[in-house]
Design a protein around this motif. Structure first.
Motif, PDB file in Angstrom:
ATOM      1  N   PHE A 298       0.816  -1.212   0.000  1.00 18.13           N
ATOM      2  CA  PHE A 298       0.000   0.000   0.000  1.00 18.13           C
ATOM      3  C   PHE A 298       0.853   1.268   0.000  1.00 18.13           C
ATOM      4  CE2 PHE A 298      -2.878  -3.130   2.138  1.00 18.13           C
ATOM      5  CZ  PHE A 298      -3.803  -3.211   1.109  1.00 18.13           C
ATOM      6  N   GLY A 299       2.022   1.210   0.610  1.00 15.65           N
ATOM      7  CA  GLY A 299       2.895   2.377   0.635  1.00 15.65           C
ATOM      8  C   GLY A 299       3.356   2.770  -0.751  1.00 15.65           C
ATOM      9  N   TYR A 300       3.829   1.795  -1.511  1.00 13.73           N
ATOM     10  CA  TYR A 300       4.283   2.077  -2.877  1.00 13.73           C
ATOM     11  C   TYR A 300       3.104   2.432  -3.778  1.00 13.73           C
ATOM     12  CZ  TYR A 300       6.898   1.646  -7.233  1.00 13.73           C
ATOM     13  OH  TYR A 300       7.488   1.891  -8.449  1.00 13.73           O
ATOM     14  N   ALA A 301       1.941   1.805  -3.560  1.00 10.64           N
ATOM     15  CA  ALA A 301       0.737   2.139  -4.328  1.00 10.64           C
ATOM     16  C   ALA A 301       0.346   3.596  -4.102  1.00 10.64           C
ATOM     17  CB  ALA A 301      -0.412   1.213  -3.945  1.00 10.64           C
ATOM     18  N   ALA A 302       0.461   4.076  -2.854  1.00  4.19           N
ATOM     19  CA  ALA A 302       0.163   5.481  -2.558  1.00  4.19           C
ATOM     20  C   ALA A 302       1.161   6.405  -3.251  1.00  4.19           C
ATOM     21  CB  ALA A 302       0.196   5.708  -1.043  1.00  4.19           C
ATOM     22  N   THR A 303       2.404   5.968  -3.349  1.00  5.44           N
ATOM     23  CA  THR A 303       3.427   6.759  -4.045  1.00  5.44           C
ATOM     24  C   THR A 303       3.087   6.892  -5.518  1.00  5.44           C
ATOM     25  OG1 THR A 303       5.080   5.904  -2.504  1.00  5.44           O
ATOM     26  CG2 THR A 303       5.889   6.968  -4.497  1.00  5.44           C
ATOM     27  N   VAL A 304       2.688   5.788  -6.144  1.00  3.06           N
ATOM     28  CA  VAL A 304       2.293   5.826  -7.556  1.00  3.06           C
ATOM     29  C   VAL A 304       1.064   6.720  -7.732  1.00  3.06           C
ATOM     30  CG1 VAL A 304       1.557   4.451  -9.530  1.00  3.06           C
ATOM     31  CG2 VAL A 304       3.261   3.523  -7.949  1.00  3.06           C
ATOM     32  N   SER A 305       0.157   6.706  -6.745  1.00  2.50           N
ATOM     33  CA  SER A 305      -1.031   7.569  -6.803  1.00  2.50           C
ATOM     34  C   SER A 305      -0.630   9.038  -6.825  1.00  2.50           C
ATOM     35  CB  SER A 305      -1.945   7.296  -5.604  1.00  2.50           C
ATOM     36  OG  SER A 305      -2.378   5.964  -5.579  1.00  2.50           O
ATOM     37  N   TYR A 306       0.339   9.402  -6.019  1.00  2.00           N
ATOM     38  CA  TYR A 306       0.781  10.797  -6.003  1.00  2.00           C
ATOM     39  C   TYR A 306       1.592  11.149  -7.234  1.00  2.00           C
ATOM     40  CZ  TYR A 306      -1.163  12.705  -1.806  1.00  2.00           C
ATOM     41  OH  TYR A 306      -2.052  13.217  -0.898  1.00  2.00           O
ATOM     42  N   ALA A 307       2.118  10.142  -7.925  1.00  2.00           N
ATOM     43  CA  ALA A 307       2.753  10.404  -9.216  1.00  2.00           C
ATOM     44  C   ALA A 307       1.707  10.905 -10.208  1.00  2.00           C
ATOM     45  CB  ALA A 307       3.425   9.137  -9.739  1.00  2.00           C
ATOM     46  N   ILE A 308       0.487  10.344 -10.127  1.00  2.00           N
ATOM     47  CA  ILE A 308      -0.611  10.826 -10.978  1.00  2.00           C
ATOM     48  C   ILE A 308      -0.941  12.275 -10.636  1.00  2.00           C
ATOM     49  CG2 ILE A 308      -3.049  10.544 -11.568  1.00  2.00           C
ATOM     50  CD1 ILE A 308      -2.810   7.605 -11.197  1.00  2.00           C
ATOM     51  N   VAL A 309      -0.974  12.594  -9.351  1.00  2.41           N
ATOM     52  CA  VAL A 309      -1.270  13.965  -8.924  1.00  2.41           C
ATOM     53  C   VAL A 309      -0.257  14.941  -9.512  1.00  2.41           C
ATOM     54  CG1 VAL A 309      -1.457  15.516  -6.939  1.00  2.41           C
ATOM     55  CG2 VAL A 309      -2.374  13.194  -6.788  1.00  2.41           C
ATOM     56  N   ILE A 310       1.019  14.574  -9.435  1.00  2.00           N
ATOM     57  CA  ILE A 310       2.090  15.433  -9.957  1.00  2.00           C
ATOM     58  C   ILE A 310       1.938  15.596 -11.470  1.00  2.00           C
ATOM     59  CG2 ILE A 310       4.582  15.622 -10.299  1.00  2.00           C
ATOM     60  CD1 ILE A 310       4.888  14.108  -7.610  1.00  2.00           C
ATOM     61  N   MET A 311       1.628  14.510 -12.173  1.00  2.00           N
ATOM     62  CA  MET A 311       1.448  14.576 -13.624  1.00  2.00           C
ATOM     63  C   MET A 311       0.259  15.454 -13.993  1.00  2.00           C
ATOM     64  SD  MET A 311       2.200  10.594 -14.674  1.00  2.00           S
ATOM     65  CE  MET A 311       1.831  10.875 -16.408  1.00  2.00           C
ATOM     66  N   ILE A 312      -0.829  15.356 -13.234  1.00  2.00           N
ATOM     67  CA  ILE A 312      -2.011  16.189 -13.495  1.00  2.00           C
ATOM     68  C   ILE A 312      -1.663  17.662 -13.340  1.00  2.00           C
ATOM     69  CG2 ILE A 312      -4.266  16.864 -12.572  1.00  2.00           C
ATOM     70  CD1 ILE A 312      -4.779  13.899 -11.986  1.00  2.00           C
ATOM     71  N   VAL A 313      -0.919  17.995 -12.294  1.00  2.74           N
ATOM     72  CA  VAL A 313      -0.517  19.391 -12.066  1.00  2.74           C
ATOM     73  C   VAL A 313       0.351  19.890 -13.212  1.00  2.74           C
ATOM     74  CG1 VAL A 313       0.833  20.911 -10.586  1.00  2.74           C
ATOM     75  CG2 VAL A 313      -0.705  19.226  -9.561  1.00  2.74           C
ATOM     76  N   ILE A 314       1.318  19.069 -13.648  1.00  8.97           N
ATOM     77  CA  ILE A 314       2.227  19.469 -14.720  1.00  8.97           C
ATOM     78  C   ILE A 314       1.472  19.690 -16.025  1.00  8.97           C
ATOM     79  CG2 ILE A 314       4.145  18.693 -16.174  1.00  8.97           C
ATOM     80  CD1 ILE A 314       5.272  17.260 -13.696  1.00  8.97           C
ATOM     81  N   PHE A 315       0.625  18.727 -16.403  1.00 12.73           N
ATOM     82  CA  PHE A 315      -0.115  18.856 -17.663  1.00 12.73           C
ATOM     83  C   PHE A 315      -1.107  20.011 -17.609  1.00 12.73           C
ATOM     84  CE2 PHE A 315       1.185  14.380 -18.483  1.00 12.73           C
ATOM     85  CZ  PHE A 315       1.688  14.556 -19.766  1.00 12.73           C
ATOM     86  N   SER A 316      -1.709  20.257 -16.448  1.00 16.68           N
ATOM     87  CA  SER A 316      -2.660  21.371 -16.320  1.00 16.68           C
ATOM     88  C   SER A 316      -1.943  22.710 -16.490  1.00 16.68           C
ATOM     89  CB  SER A 316      -3.356  21.303 -14.963  1.00 16.68           C
ATOM     90  OG  SER A 316      -4.121  20.126 -14.830  1.00 16.68           O
TER      91      SER A 316
END
Length: 307
Positions: A277-295
């Motif tokens: 779950f720890g690494y899964a949460a890290t990958v989830s925040y990778a999506i957040v970072i990508m969304i911010v960058i693309f936006s």
């Protein structure tokens, strides 16, 4: 006299300031419950996931490991593969869908078109269908012995069935077609609503000045729809980066990992593989970072000064 002069110099915002009364209390009572629920079910899980991203371990037996999970992202070949897959969906599907939605909205906004209500409903209907149901239908349609291959072979476009679901290239294309089919009508509604708010006299004046329909589209329609185009582009980008249902139900991420998305990888890390779950949460925040960058990129491209 002194007190009178003092009152005259007091700003209106201070003299008209009302004490905390019953009406204010009623107003706060309406928003308090909603605010508490939003914090409880939205912000608390987000903060908890952020804390979890700095932890590692099997199942719920987690220990603090600092930035190890974030360093692991760049060494994880599966993560790099799913990011590439998701970005491919993004750069192909989103522009195609936005342009198609724009084209359809302009056609359906024509006053001379008959049965506009029917066509608008028909194009919008896919986005209200069940995600799982339509994904399963697409899986059968694009199967090796599905209707799509049968039609293409009868029309002599192909000599043998296309492996839509087992070939990496065709499997990605199938996912793109499925997403475009479902969400084009959703974006079309936004453009159609905006087009109906544009004063028709602007087009009449442009027509009198000799502007062709193509010139009117690029010089009037696109600039007028710029805020809506930016909005739909960002929401479509967020939706594509979080893509899960179509891939899970149509190809299950295969063949190999050629169609797997970031969200499906998070699911696998949490429930399919040994739970991490720890690494899964890290990958989830990778999506957040990508969304911010693309936006931010989309705001800059659109020329928004507030980005």
């Amino acid at each position: 006299m002194i007190s009178a002069k003092t009152n005259e110099n007091i700003p209106v915002s201070y003299t008209n300031k009302k004490p905390f009364n019953k009406a204010t209390l009623i107003g706060w009572s309406f928003i308090t419950l909603a605010s508490v629920l939003i914090c409880l079910f939205y912000f608390f899980p987000m903060v908890q996931a952020l804390i979890m991203s700095f932890q590692s371990g099997t199942g719920t037996n987690l220990t603090f490991t600092g930035l190890d999970n974030y360093a692991r992202l760049f060494k994880d070949p599966t993560f790099i593969t799913v990011v590439k897959n998701t970005v491919i969906y993004l750069i192909i599907q989103v522009p195609v869908m936005i342009l198609l939605a724009l084209f359809l909205s302009v056609l359906l906004n024509d006053k001379r078109l008959k049965f506009k209500g029917f066509f608008r409903t028909a194009i919008f209907l896919p986005c209200v269908t069940s995600l799982v149901a339509y994904s399963v239908i697409f899986k059968y349609l694009f199967g090796a012995d599905g209707i799509i291959n049968m039609m293409l072979m009868k029309l002599s476009f192909i000599a043998e069935p296309i492996q839509w679901l087992t070939d990496p290239f065709w499997a990605k294309l199938t996912i793109v077609i499925a997403i475009t089919w479902r969400w084009t009508g959703y974006n079309m509604i936004f453009y159609l609503s905006a087009l109906q708010n544009i004063d028709h006299s602007i087009y009449e004046a442009a027509k009198m000045d000799g502007a062709s329909p193509v010139q009117q589209f690029f010089k009037i329609t696109i600039p007028m729809l710029k805020p809506i185009i930016l909005f739909t582009s960002i929401t479509s980008t967020i939706g594509t980066l979080q893509l899960f249902d179509e891939v899970m139900n149509i190809t299950k991420g295969g063949p190999g990992n050629s169609t797997m998305t970031i969200s499906q990888y998070i699911y696998n890390l949490s429930f399919k593989y040994t739970p991490d779950f720890g690494y899964a949460a890290t990958v989830s925040y990778a999506i957040v970072i990508m969304i911010v960058i693309f936006s931010i990129i989309q705001f800059k491209v659109a020329g928004d000064r507030n980005a």
